[in-house]
Design a protein around this motif. Structure first.
Motif, PDB file in Angstrom:
ATOM      1  N   PRO A 237       0.809  -1.232   0.000  1.00  0.00           N
ATOM      2  CA  PRO A 237       0.000   0.000   0.000  1.00  0.00           C
ATOM      3  C   PRO A 237       0.840   1.279   0.000  1.00  0.00           C
ATOM      4  O   PRO A 237       0.475   2.262  -0.654  1.00  0.00           O
ATOM      5  N   VAL A 238       1.971   1.266   0.703  1.00  0.00           N
ATOM      6  CA  VAL A 238       2.846   2.448   0.705  1.00  0.00           C
ATOM      7  C   VAL A 238       3.411   2.678  -0.689  1.00  0.00           C
ATOM      8  O   VAL A 238       3.443   3.808  -1.188  1.00  0.00           O
ATOM      9  N   LEU A 239       3.858   1.613  -1.323  1.00  0.00           N
ATOM     10  CA  LEU A 239       4.371   1.723  -2.684  1.00  0.00           C
ATOM     11  C   LEU A 239       3.279   2.183  -3.645  1.00  0.00           C
ATOM     12  O   LEU A 239       3.517   3.025  -4.519  1.00  0.00           O
ATOM     13  N   GLY A 240       2.072   1.659  -3.486  1.00  0.00           N
ATOM     14  CA  GLY A 240       0.947   2.081  -4.320  1.00  0.00           C
ATOM     15  C   GLY A 240       0.596   3.550  -4.138  1.00  0.00           C
ATOM     16  O   GLY A 240       0.165   4.218  -5.080  1.00  0.00           O
ATOM     17  N   TRP A 241       0.784   4.068  -2.927  1.00  0.00           N
ATOM     18  CA  TRP A 241       0.522   5.477  -2.650  1.00  0.00           C
ATOM     19  C   TRP A 241       1.402   6.375  -3.522  1.00  0.00           C
ATOM     20  O   TRP A 241       0.967   7.425  -3.990  1.00  0.00           O
ATOM     21  N   PHE A 242       2.647   5.954  -3.743  1.00  0.00           N
ATOM     22  CA  PHE A 242       3.569   6.754  -4.533  1.00  0.00           C
ATOM     23  C   PHE A 242       3.494   6.442  -6.032  1.00  0.00           C
ATOM     24  O   PHE A 242       3.725   7.320  -6.864  1.00  0.00           O
ATOM     25  N   VAL A 243       3.197   5.217  -6.382  1.00  0.00           N
ATOM     26  CA  VAL A 243       3.154   4.823  -7.799  1.00  0.00           C
ATOM     27  C   VAL A 243       1.850   5.259  -8.449  1.00  0.00           C
ATOM     28  O   VAL A 243       1.830   5.568  -9.643  1.00  0.00           O
ATOM     29  N   GLY A 244       0.761   5.320  -7.707  1.00  0.00           N
ATOM     30  CA  GLY A 244      -0.539   5.703  -8.256  1.00  0.00           C
ATOM     31  C   GLY A 244      -0.534   7.038  -8.977  1.00  0.00           C
ATOM     32  O   GLY A 244      -0.981   7.123 -10.137  1.00  0.00           O
ATOM     33  N   PRO A 245      -0.032   8.101  -8.385  1.00  0.00           N
ATOM     34  CA  PRO A 245       0.008   9.387  -9.096  1.00  0.00           C
ATOM     35  C   PRO A 245       0.922   9.385 -10.316  1.00  0.00           C
ATOM     36  O   PRO A 245       0.644  10.055 -11.312  1.00  0.00           O
ATOM     37  N   VAL A 246       2.004   8.610 -10.267  1.00  0.00           N
ATOM     38  CA  VAL A 246       2.920   8.546 -11.421  1.00  0.00           C
ATOM     39  C   VAL A 246       2.207   7.878 -12.588  1.00  0.00           C
ATOM     40  O   VAL A 246       2.276   8.355 -13.727  1.00  0.00           O
TER      41      VAL A 246
END
Length: 73
Positions: free
Chosen positions: A57-66
């Motif tokens: 989920p932490v990784l998804g938080w940063f990858v989602g906007p990219v």
């Protein structure tokens, strides 16, 4: 709720939960097959499943906007 960071975190949580249950099943299979290796392989699988439940989920938080910005969102 169309914030890409939240959507990315939710997707990461879904993947993390699926991985949590799959690695749990795998750890139980290792424990049934070779009880003497429970401390080695089983402990490593438990550490991996818990850490991935937090990290995805932490990784998804940063990858989602990219991903959303590359798709025009």
């Amino acid at each position: 709720m169309s914030d890409p960071a939240i959507i990315g975190a939710l997707v990461g949580l879904a993947v993390g939960l699926a991985d949590f249950f799959v690695l749990g099943y795998l750890a139980e299979a290792v424990a049934r097959r070779r009880p003497s290796e429970r401390l080695g392989a089983g402990a490593a699988l438990n550490i991996a499943r818990i850490s991935q439940l937090v990290l995805f989920p932490v990784l998804g938080w940063f990858v989602g906007p990219v991903v959303a910005s590359n798709l025009g969102g």
